[in-house]
Design an enzyme around this catalytic site. Sequence first.
Site, short mmCIF file in Angstrom:
data_model
loop_
_atom_site.label_atom_id
_atom_site.label_comp_id
_atom_site.label_asym_id
_atom_site.label_seq_id
_atom_site.Cartn_x
_atom_site.Cartn_y
_atom_site.Cartn_z
N THR A 8 0.84 -1.21 0.00
CA THR A 8 0.00 0.00 0.00
C THR A 8 0.87 1.25 0.00
O THR A 8 1.95 1.26 0.56
CB THR A 8 -0.95 0.05 1.21
N ASP A 11 -0.53 5.61 4.17
CA ASP A 11 -0.08 5.52 5.57
C ASP A 11 -1.24 5.19 6.52
O ASP A 11 -1.07 4.45 7.49
CB ASP A 11 0.51 6.86 6.06
N GLY A 12 -2.40 5.79 6.27
CA GLY A 12 -3.56 5.60 7.15
C GLY A 12 -4.00 4.15 7.17
O GLY A 12 -4.30 3.58 8.22
N GLU A 37 -4.82 -0.06 -10.97
CA GLU A 37 -6.21 -0.20 -10.50
C GLU A 37 -7.09 -0.11 -11.72
O GLU A 37 -7.28 0.96 -12.29
CB GLU A 37 -6.55 0.89 -9.49
N ASP A 66 -8.49 -2.32 -1.22
CA ASP A 66 -9.08 -1.29 -2.08
C ASP A 66 -10.37 -0.83 -1.42
O ASP A 66 -11.19 -1.65 -0.99
CB ASP A 66 -9.36 -1.82 -3.49
N SER A 67 -10.52 0.46 -1.29
CA SER A 67 -11.64 1.01 -0.53
C SER A 67 -12.33 2.11 -1.30
O SER A 67 -11.76 2.70 -2.22
CB SER A 67 -11.14 1.58 0.80
N GLY A 142 -7.92 10.74 4.34
CA GLY A 142 -8.87 10.70 3.23
C GLY A 142 -10.20 11.39 3.54
O GLY A 142 -10.23 12.56 3.95
N ARG A 170 -13.15 -0.99 7.23
CA ARG A 170 -11.84 -1.69 7.23
C ARG A 170 -11.70 -2.56 8.47
O ARG A 170 -11.16 -3.66 8.40
CB ARG A 170 -10.70 -0.66 7.15
P1 ITT Z 1 -3.29 2.01 -2.04
O1 ITT Z 1 -1.85 2.23 -2.35
O2 ITT Z 1 -3.50 1.06 -0.89
O3 ITT Z 1 -4.12 1.65 -3.25
P2 ITT Z 1 -4.93 4.44 -2.07
O4 ITT Z 1 -4.93 5.64 -1.18
O5 ITT Z 1 -4.74 4.64 -3.55
O6 ITT Z 1 -3.83 3.43 -1.47
P3 ITT Z 1 -7.61 3.34 -2.61
O7 ITT Z 1 -7.36 3.12 -4.05
O8 ITT Z 1 -8.29 2.26 -1.85
O9 ITT Z 1 -6.26 3.64 -1.79
O10 ITT Z 1 -8.34 4.73 -2.51
C1 ITT Z 1 -9.48 5.01 -1.90
C2 ITT Z 1 -9.58 6.48 -1.58
O11 ITT Z 1 -10.46 6.55 -0.46
C3 ITT Z 1 -8.27 7.14 -1.14
O12 ITT Z 1 -8.31 8.50 -1.50
C4 ITT Z 1 -8.28 6.98 0.37
O13 ITT Z 1 -7.60 8.04 1.00
C5 ITT Z 1 -9.76 7.02 0.68
N1 ITT Z 1 -10.05 6.10 1.80
C6 ITT Z 1 -9.87 4.76 1.84
N2 ITT Z 1 -10.20 4.26 3.03
C7 ITT Z 1 -10.60 5.31 3.77
C8 ITT Z 1 -11.04 5.45 5.10
O14 ITT Z 1 -11.09 4.41 5.93
N3 ITT Z 1 -11.35 6.67 5.52
C9 ITT Z 1 -11.29 7.72 4.71
N4 ITT Z 1 -10.87 7.69 3.46
C10 ITT Z 1 -10.53 6.49 2.97
#
Ligand code: ITT
Length: 187
Positions: A8, A11-12, A37, A66-67, A142, A170
Amino acid sequence: MMKLTFVTTNDGKFREFSASLQDSGVELVRRSQEYPEIQTDTLEKVVRFGLDWLREKVPGNYVIDDSGLFIDRLRGFPGVYSAYVLKTIGLDGVLGLMKGQEDRAAEFATTIGLFNDGDVHIFTGRCRGKIITSPEGTGGFGYDPIFVPDGDLRTFAGMTVVEKNSVSHRGKALKMLNDYIKRNAVS
Ligand code: ITT
């Protein structure tokens, strides 16, 4: 201790995984690497493609996450495009789209993909809540400052990592991963 690599750039996410897997008997190792992605309609398809793509690149067993935030009134937007939308229009842009809307219901979802000795496992957690009208709280990451989970008055950004994990999308997916690890050896 058994090692599990978490691929990933976020950091969060890593903080929340670390807290949840603390007593699982697995040592979580971070690998900050991007993977493609694909543009598709579900988190699960994104995760399956990502896991497969990483197969030749990551040694040992690994997980990805993936979120997305799915807003009812916007028919599930930003959903699988959540990262792109945050980078482009940001929280203010999303709040702008919701301006004057009475129906503020939304759902966060996380799909975790685990590659374990050649087998793929998928764990999905969801959390319903509301989009508030202006950002609150300094924690999290995020979209956390604009999302209040049902049953609480604070945004995710107003909670500690442990508190957020106890109710979040999560946190629920991580509980399923923890249960899987307990039942099966991951090394
Ligand atoms: P990876 O490297 O793990 O893919 P990413 O930040 O690109 O990191 P995602 O593609 O899953 O991750 O992006 C989802 C977006 O939603 C991203 O902007 C995250 O900051 C945000 N997000 C994911 N989980 C969240 C949470 O629990 N709370 C708030 N924002 C979240």
